[in-house]
Design an enzyme around this catalytic site. Structure first.
Site, PDB file in Angstrom:
ATOM      1  N   ARG A  15       0.835  -1.200   0.000  1.00  0.00           N
ATOM      2  CA  ARG A  15       0.000   0.000   0.000  1.00  0.00           C
ATOM      3  C   ARG A  15       0.874   1.257   0.000  1.00  0.00           C
ATOM      4  O   ARG A  15       2.081   1.188   0.186  1.00  0.00           O
ATOM      5  CB  ARG A  15      -0.920  -0.009   1.224  1.00  0.00           C
ATOM      6  CG  ARG A  15      -2.002  -1.062   1.191  1.00  0.00           C
ATOM      7  CD  ARG A  15      -2.743  -1.171   2.519  1.00  0.00           C
ATOM      8  NE  ARG A  15      -1.917  -1.752   3.573  1.00  0.00           N
ATOM      9  CZ  ARG A  15      -2.327  -1.953   4.825  1.00  0.00           C
ATOM     10  NH1 ARG A  15      -3.549  -1.577   5.176  1.00  0.00           N
ATOM     11  NH2 ARG A  15      -1.529  -2.498   5.716  1.00  0.00           N
ATOM     12  N   LYS A  75       1.611   1.954   7.211  1.00  0.00           N
ATOM     13  CA  LYS A  75       2.003   1.172   8.378  1.00  0.00           C
ATOM     14  C   LYS A  75       2.877   1.992   9.323  1.00  0.00           C
ATOM     15  O   LYS A  75       3.420   3.035   8.964  1.00  0.00           O
ATOM     16  CB  LYS A  75       2.750  -0.094   7.947  1.00  0.00           C
ATOM     17  CG  LYS A  75       1.871  -1.122   7.264  1.00  0.00           C
ATOM     18  CD  LYS A  75       0.660  -1.497   8.092  1.00  0.00           C
ATOM     19  CE  LYS A  75       1.025  -2.263   9.353  1.00  0.00           C
ATOM     20  NZ  LYS A  75      -0.184  -2.579  10.172  1.00  0.00           N
ATOM     21  N   TYR A  94      -1.015   4.636  10.580  1.00  0.00           N
ATOM     22  CA  TYR A  94      -1.335   3.669  11.630  1.00  0.00           C
ATOM     23  C   TYR A  94      -0.112   3.517  12.534  1.00  0.00           C
ATOM     24  O   TYR A  94       1.024   3.442  12.045  1.00  0.00           O
ATOM     25  CB  TYR A  94      -1.685   2.299  11.033  1.00  0.00           C
ATOM     26  CG  TYR A  94      -3.015   2.231  10.345  1.00  0.00           C
ATOM     27  CD1 TYR A  94      -4.199   2.419  11.057  1.00  0.00           C
ATOM     28  CD2 TYR A  94      -3.105   1.960   8.982  1.00  0.00           C
ATOM     29  CE1 TYR A  94      -5.426   2.334  10.429  1.00  0.00           C
ATOM     30  CE2 TYR A  94      -4.338   1.884   8.342  1.00  0.00           C
ATOM     31  CZ  TYR A  94      -5.489   2.078   9.070  1.00  0.00           C
ATOM     32  OH  TYR A  94      -6.717   2.013   8.444  1.00  0.00           O
ATOM     33  N   HIS A  96      -0.524   1.768  16.220  1.00  0.00           N
ATOM     34  CA  HIS A  96      -0.728   0.576  17.071  1.00  0.00           C
ATOM     35  C   HIS A  96       0.383   0.481  18.122  1.00  0.00           C
ATOM     36  O   HIS A  96       1.156  -0.477  18.166  1.00  0.00           O
ATOM     37  CB  HIS A  96      -0.779  -0.691  16.220  1.00  0.00           C
ATOM     38  CG  HIS A  96      -1.890  -0.705  15.213  1.00  0.00           C
ATOM     39  ND1 HIS A  96      -3.217  -0.811  15.570  1.00  0.00           N
ATOM     40  CD2 HIS A  96      -1.863  -0.609  13.854  1.00  0.00           C
ATOM     41  CE1 HIS A  96      -3.966  -0.786  14.474  1.00  0.00           C
ATOM     42  NE2 HIS A  96      -3.185  -0.660  13.437  1.00  0.00           N
ATOM     43  N   GLU A 118      -5.760   4.820  13.760  1.00  0.00           N
ATOM     44  CA  GLU A 118      -6.642   3.860  14.428  1.00  0.00           C
ATOM     45  C   GLU A 118      -7.352   4.411  15.652  1.00  0.00           C
ATOM     46  O   GLU A 118      -8.252   3.744  16.195  1.00  0.00           O
ATOM     47  CB  GLU A 118      -5.869   2.590  14.817  1.00  0.00           C
ATOM     48  CG  GLU A 118      -4.904   2.743  15.979  1.00  0.00           C
ATOM     49  CD  GLU A 118      -3.515   3.193  15.562  1.00  0.00           C
ATOM     50  OE1 GLU A 118      -2.616   3.165  16.415  1.00  0.00           O
ATOM     51  OE2 GLU A 118      -3.336   3.564  14.377  1.00  0.00           O
ATOM     52  N   ASP A 198     -20.169 -12.197  20.905  1.00  0.00           N
ATOM     53  CA  ASP A 198     -19.913 -10.817  21.317  1.00  0.00           C
ATOM     54  C   ASP A 198     -20.515 -10.621  22.704  1.00  0.00           C
ATOM     55  O   ASP A 198     -21.408 -11.376  23.121  1.00  0.00           O
ATOM     56  CB  ASP A 198     -20.527  -9.832  20.319  1.00  0.00           C
ATOM     57  CG  ASP A 198     -19.928  -8.437  20.431  1.00  0.00           C
ATOM     58  OD1 ASP A 198     -19.027  -8.117  19.624  1.00  0.00           O
ATOM     59  OD2 ASP A 198     -20.332  -7.670  21.330  1.00  0.00           O
ATOM     60  N   VAL A 239     -11.578  -9.018  17.933  1.00  0.00           N
ATOM     61  CA  VAL A 239     -11.877  -8.101  19.028  1.00  0.00           C
ATOM     62  C   VAL A 239     -10.964  -6.882  18.965  1.00  0.00           C
ATOM     63  O   VAL A 239      -9.833  -6.951  18.488  1.00  0.00           O
ATOM     64  CB  VAL A 239     -11.741  -8.777  20.403  1.00  0.00           C
ATOM     65  CG1 VAL A 239     -12.778  -9.864  20.560  1.00  0.00           C
ATOM     66  CG2 VAL A 239     -10.339  -9.353  20.584  1.00  0.00           C
ATOM     67  N   LEU A 240     -11.457  -5.759  19.456  1.00  0.00           N
ATOM     68  CA  LEU A 240     -10.687  -4.515  19.447  1.00  0.00           C
ATOM     69  C   LEU A 240     -11.046  -3.684  20.664  1.00  0.00           C
ATOM     70  O   LEU A 240     -12.228  -3.503  20.972  1.00  0.00           O
ATOM     71  CB  LEU A 240     -10.991  -3.700  18.176  1.00  0.00           C
ATOM     72  CG  LEU A 240     -10.401  -2.289  18.134  1.00  0.00           C
ATOM     73  CD1 LEU A 240      -8.879  -2.360  17.962  1.00  0.00           C
ATOM     74  CD2 LEU A 240     -11.028  -1.468  17.029  1.00  0.00           C
ATOM     75  N   VAL A 267      -6.949 -11.416  13.627  1.00  0.00           N
ATOM     76  CA  VAL A 267      -6.999 -10.105  12.983  1.00  0.00           C
ATOM     77  C   VAL A 267      -6.590  -9.008  13.958  1.00  0.00           C
ATOM     78  O   VAL A 267      -6.228  -7.905  13.555  1.00  0.00           O
ATOM     79  CB  VAL A 267      -8.402  -9.843  12.405  1.00  0.00           C
ATOM     80  CG1 VAL A 267      -8.427  -8.547  11.604  1.00  0.00           C
ATOM     81  CG2 VAL A 267      -8.833 -10.998  11.503  1.00  0.00           C
ATOM     82  N   ASP A 270      -2.295  -6.696  15.275  1.00  0.00           N
ATOM     83  CA  ASP A 270      -1.709  -5.349  15.335  1.00  0.00           C
ATOM     84  C   ASP A 270      -1.758  -4.782  16.748  1.00  0.00           C
ATOM     85  O   ASP A 270      -0.941  -3.934  17.108  1.00  0.00           O
ATOM     86  CB  ASP A 270      -2.445  -4.396  14.392  1.00  0.00           C
ATOM     87  CG  ASP A 270      -1.810  -4.351  13.015  1.00  0.00           C
ATOM     88  OD1 ASP A 270      -0.637  -4.708  12.893  1.00  0.00           O
ATOM     89  OD2 ASP A 270      -2.501  -3.961  12.058  1.00  0.00           O
TER      90      ASP A 270
END
Length: 371
Positions: A15, A75, A94, A96, A118, A198, A239-240, A267, A270
């Site tokens: 990207r 990134k 981003y 993280h 984010e 959830d 989950v986040l 997922v 990060d």
């Protein structure tokens, strides 16, 4: 303002922070755009495309870092890039930071002002700059998991959709947010046996209404998670916790209850990952096996579909980049409290509370930074 973008150097990251169309918009606003030669090759955009948009091509990333007042990336900056940041420079990408103390320390030492995609919010409290990549990653998680399930790749040899007379694969999705919803759409589209877990009754109700009989919903208490993980062919960690490290929902002990050749796709890697046995992998070596369970933990999943991802990302980041360039970062953040939520590092201090708490590094309040 002088705005720069460079070629991403993380393994198999294709990207780019600015498309030629985004560069053209910045130039139309009176800003100078610097682009490292070859930065857009991963999305099929040539140096000539950027030049035609009014950008200036420079031969190296260092040349861009040296001259630009704001760096727009995708990134988190790698160590060699962090060493090129300088005091007062704006970094918009981003980050993280919560699971990455070394990066946080380097950004603190750089003196740069770092705004993280984010943690930028919208009026509903959602994360609009994370959303398009979460949509991509959620959808990719199913195709990555389906590939990992193939016997040649260490998996159980299960076809997610099954065939007439043979049951479909079981997919457990931990988290019903953007990633989980998009993963469920893909899995249900393949006719897999899908369960979404959830902790929010409202989320579960919304998912149940949307998917009807195509997917089941369950409350994500410890017992239900353990049961679904043990039965699943494929588990998606979706989950986040905004800005903070992801909770560990699947312990190392739980792997021993899983079927041989089952697959975990994390997922949330990060943000440190939501499986205790997760560690970041790359597109070059995406999987590893622990206790006969295949782990897919690629930290930049959307990089594999770089063109789609870059254009989706630029759609939501460009308005903020323009605002920062037009007004300067302080005025832009003062006028937009949602963009202000993206400020993570300023003046050698962490300004995002969840990151400051997680890493116990020097911190300052957002109010102090904007005073």
């Amino acid at each position: 303002m002088i705005v720069g973008t460079v070629r991403e150097i993380k393994t198999h990251e294709y990207r780019v922070g600015l498309t030629p169309e985004s560069a053209r918009e910045l130039v139309a606003h009176g800003h100078e755009v610097l682009v490292e030669s070859g930065a857009g090759v991963g999305i099929g955009s040539s140096d000539q495309d950027y030049a035609a948009a009014g950008a200036k091509l420079l031969p190296t990333a260092k040349a861009v870092f040296d001259a630009a007042e704001m760096i727009v990336k995708v990134k988190e900056p790698q160590p060699v890039e962090r060493a090129m940041l300088h005091p007062g420079q704006i970094l918009f990408t981003y980050l993280h930071l919560a699971p990455d103390p070394e990066q946080a320390k380097d950004l603190i030492a750089s003196g740069a002002t770092c705004i993280a995609y984010e943690t930028v919010t919208d009026r509903t409290g959602a994360l609009p700059l994370l959303k398009p990549m979460s949509q991509v990653a959620g959808r990719m998680s199913i195709q990555a998991g389906a590939t990992a399930l193939e016997k040649a790749n260490g998996g159980r040899g299960v076809l997610l959709g099954g065939v007439p007379g043979v049951r479909p694969g079981k997919v457990a999705i931990l988290g019903g947010g953007v990633v989980g919803f998009n993963a469920a759409q893909m899995a249900a589209g393949l006719s897999a046996d899908v369960t979404i877990l959830d902790r929010s009754p409202e989320v579960l109700e919304r998912l149940a209404m949307h998917f009807e009989a195509r997917a089941k919903t369950r409350f994500a208490n410890a017992a239900n998670v353990a049961e679904c993980v043990a039965e699943a062919d494929l588990v998606i960690g979706a989950v986040l916790v905004a800005g903070a490290a992801a909770p560990k929902l699947v312990s190392a002990a739980m792997l021993k209850t899983m079927q041989r050749g089952a697959v975990l796709v994390d997922v949330a890697i990060d943000q440190g990952g939501c499986f205790e046995t997760s560690r970041p992998t790359t597109h070059a070596e995406p999987t590893y096996i622990v206790d006969d369970v295949v782990h897919y933990c690629v930290a930049n999943m959307p990089g594999a579909v770089a063109r789609t991802s870059t254009y989706a990302l630029n759609n939501v980041t460009l308005p903020h980049a323009l605002r920062i360039a037009d007004l300067g970062w302080k005025d832009a953040l003062r006028r937009d409290p949602h963009l202000a939520a993206g400020l993570n590092v300023w003046d050698g201090k962490i300004t995002y509370p969840a990151v400051a708490e997680e890493l116990a590094l020097p911190s300052a309040t957002l109010e102090t930074a904007l005073a």
